[in-house]
Design an enzyme around this catalytic site. Structure first.
Site, short mmCIF file in Angstrom:
data_model
loop_
_atom_site.label_atom_id
_atom_site.label_comp_id
_atom_site.label_asym_id
_atom_site.label_seq_id
_atom_site.Cartn_x
_atom_site.Cartn_y
_atom_site.Cartn_z
N ASP A 187 0.71 -1.25 0.11
CA ASP A 187 -0.31 0.49 -0.53
C ASP A 187 0.99 0.97 -0.30
O ASP A 187 1.45 1.75 1.27
CB ASP A 187 -0.95 0.22 1.89
N LYS A 236 -3.08 11.74 -2.22
CA LYS A 236 -1.60 12.45 -2.12
C LYS A 236 -0.52 12.46 -2.40
O LYS A 236 0.68 13.04 -1.52
CB LYS A 236 -1.93 10.65 -0.94
#
Ligand SMILES: Cc1ncc(COP(=O)(O)O)c(C=O)c1O
Lengths: 176, 421
Positions: B215, B241
């Site tokens: 991840d 992000k």
């Protein structure tokens, strides 16, 4: 205490506050003295002996986690208490709630919960005379992200009175 | 500072430090005020802000060549398809994937992990098979596996962490059995900041022939990621992000794995021929991209990757580490403040609690000084449970943050304490 007698003016942190955004949005309106005071020394912050109904109110998003318990005498809430870990708004709301409901009938308490929701719904609502000191929490309505905190004790009490064990004030998770 | 690079020649690795003042001008939102104060945005781990390069790339698509991809012979569709596929190549380069055919566009990390769970594992998992993850995973790398376990009778196992928030790699190694089918691990923890030894875990897994899913949501904004060097099997990321748009991210997986995986959603785009006697699936990567994709998103994500590359991730990381060290040092001196997550290697994330003040109240008060931070469980409730806290407050830095902003935050913290005292 009646609405309008709020005592934000002598809050010592006033001078530290940022420039006042519209009055009701100011921090001092939220953390007014009565809320700070009830947060510091909450009333009925223990579960009453021999309670008949209780529920846990858990807000996974904020981490607020309280239990509310009630001693009933017939239809009347004889004594209501709470415990747990929660923010200042939740704690003060629980404290004020436990005082307000004392000696009231279940139907009056449920009506109070409805009225309380209504005044929190909209910052422009006038005080609700039925709610007395609870009107002090109306300032929370200007902080949409905090309304859930003020409501948690009430939802938990409603759950306890309805014979439910737990309310979860979060139905949806936001993104981290 | 003078040689800091905002728009160096493509591919040049900048040698200088990040010129933060210049970089800040790339982000329009940073000039706004919040409650009458300049915005201090310290919630980058939740989502970062977008630079003009990203905003304009998407704006240009909508204004100049908006069309569906892979569907028409007309000029706009050709241009859109080219830009879309170019974005795929850019992203392949960004994580050093061997082939752009291995880049599957998804809505983000969450969807990428769900895709892997449902397509790569659901058909083959047997009762008693094991999925091994760590205690510090984001919910998006927990829940898809829980669902998969419910569907298949497989078992989810969780490797422990220590009180600094570091993965206990030896314990993880000890939990590998012949039933372990996958190791899932977060590259950089959003709740603790911990940078995990992913290469080491992959080496370990390789010895047992176990695939590893990483991840990477919190890694790609801060670290140069090279999936071949990590030697992992699946890598997931979210554009938002890393200064790109929301609603887009990707799954990278080895081509051999992707070839063996069945499609997980059906529809247009993912087929090559449909008839009622049978349907032939499209080739990689389109087999996994059913329906009209997020075209503008893919273009914006690639622009974000190029933006980061133009600044140079090493320069970005050096700047953020400096902020992390500065803020950590200052916060350690604040009475009653406890930092949650003190791993040896950390991304620019500081989660903390403050005695006597609930994170909710802290968040509200600090917001009034223009400072955006995150409070709550950060979608990592098992981490909160491990540290026995219901919630934490968290600041997280991006490439545009400054020491002066850290000072504003520290000042607001002090004021919050005074107010609630
Ligand atoms: C470590 C980590 N993994 C996964 C995710 C999920 O990403 P997304 O919500 O973009 O799918 C996030 C953030 O939300 C994260 O911080």
């Amino acid at each position: 205490m009646l609405a309008g007698s709020e005592t934000g003016g002598d809050n010592k942190s006033m001078s530290d506050a940022p420039p006042q955004t519209p009055a009701s949005r100011s921090l001092d309106a939220l953390y007014k003295r009565i809320i700070l005071e009830h947060n510091r020394s909450p009333r009925n912050a223990r579960l009453p002996d021999g309670y008949q109904a209780s529920a846990r109110g858990f807000d996974a998003l904020c981490g607020d986690d309280i239990r509310v318990a009630v001693c009933l005498e017939g239809e009347k809430l004889q004594e209501t208490g709470f415990e747990g870990e929660a923010c200042a708004v939740t704690t003060a709301s629980a404290s004020l709630m436990t005082e307000w409901v004392r000696g009231r009938r279940i139907d009056q308490v449920l009506d109070g919960a409805r009225r309380f929701r209504r005044v929190l719904d909209n910052p422009d609502q006038p005080d609700d005379p039925q709610l007395g000191e609870l009107n002090q929490l109306r300032s929370v309505s200007a902080f949409p992200s905090r309304v859930r905190n003020a409501l948690l004790p009430w939802k938990t009490l409603e759950a306890a009175l309805a014979g439910k064990d737990e309310v979860n004030s979060v139905t949806k998770e936001p993104n981290p | 500072m003078s040689e800091a690079l905002v728009n160096p020649e493509p591919g040049t690795a900048p040698t200088g430090r990040l010129d933060v003042d210049r970089v800040r001008q790339d982000f329009p939102v940073l000039s706004r005020q919040v409650h009458g104060k300049p915005l201090v945005y310290l919630d980058n781990a939740a989502t970062a802000q977008r630079p003009l390069a990203v905003i304009e790339s998407m704006d240009r698509f909508y204004r100049e060549y908006n069309a569906n991809v892979h569907r028409g012979v007309h000029q706009l569709s050709v241009e859109a398809s080219e830009a879309f596929e170019k974005a795929r190549r850019t992203m392949a380069g960004f994580i050093n994937a061997p082939s752009h055919r291995e880049i599957i566009f998804t809505r983000g990390t969450t969807e990428a992990i769900n895709l892997v769970a449902q397509s790569a594992f659901r058909p083959s998992l047997k009762p008693g098979d094991e999925i091994l993850i760590t205690r510090m995973e984001h919910h998006s790398n927990i829940v898809p596996w829980q669902i998969l376990c419910e569907q298949t009778g497989a078992v989810l196992r969780v490797a422990p962490i220590n009180s600094a928030g570091e993965l206990l790699v030896d314990d993880l190694a000890g939990m590998i059995t012949e039933r372990t089918r996958l190791i899932g691990i977060v590259h950089v923890s959003n709740a603790l900041g911990t940078i995990n030894p992913v290469r080491e875990v992959c080496r370990l897994a390789r010895r047992h022939d176990i695939p590893v899913l990483v991840d990477g949501a919190q890694a790609t904004p801060h670290l140069e990621v090279d999936v071949q060097d990590l030697d992992c099997d699946f890598y997931c990321l979210s554009a938002h992000k890393m200064y790109g748009p929301t609603g887009i991210g990707l799954l990278w997986a080895r081509e051999s794995l992707l070839e063996a995986m069945p499609p997980w959603q059906g529809g247009g785009e993912m087929i090559s021929r449909v008839s009622f006697s049978g349907t032939v699936y499209n080739e990689l990567p389109h087999k996994f991209e059913a329906g009209t994709p997020n075209i503008a998103g893919a273009i914006g994500m690639a622009a974000a990757a190029e933006y980061l590359q133009s600044l140079g991730l090493p320069a970005v990381a050096a700047h953020e580490q400096e902020l992390l060290d500065y803020a950590t040092g200052k916060m350690e001196q604040v009475e009653g403040l406890k930092i949650i997550g003190t791993a040896e290697g950390k991304g620019p994330v500081i989660a903390f609690t403050l005695d006597g003040i609930h994170p909710n109240d802290l968040g509200t008060i600090i917001d009034h000084y223009g400072v955006a931070l995150r409070t709550g469980h950060h979608c990592a409730m098992p981490v909160m449970e491990f540290f026995d806290v219901a919630a934490t407050a968290r600041i997280s830095f991006g490439l545009y943050n400054t020491r002066a902003e850290v000072d504003v935050f520290l000042d607001a913290l002090e004021r919050a304490r005074k107010m609630l005292d």
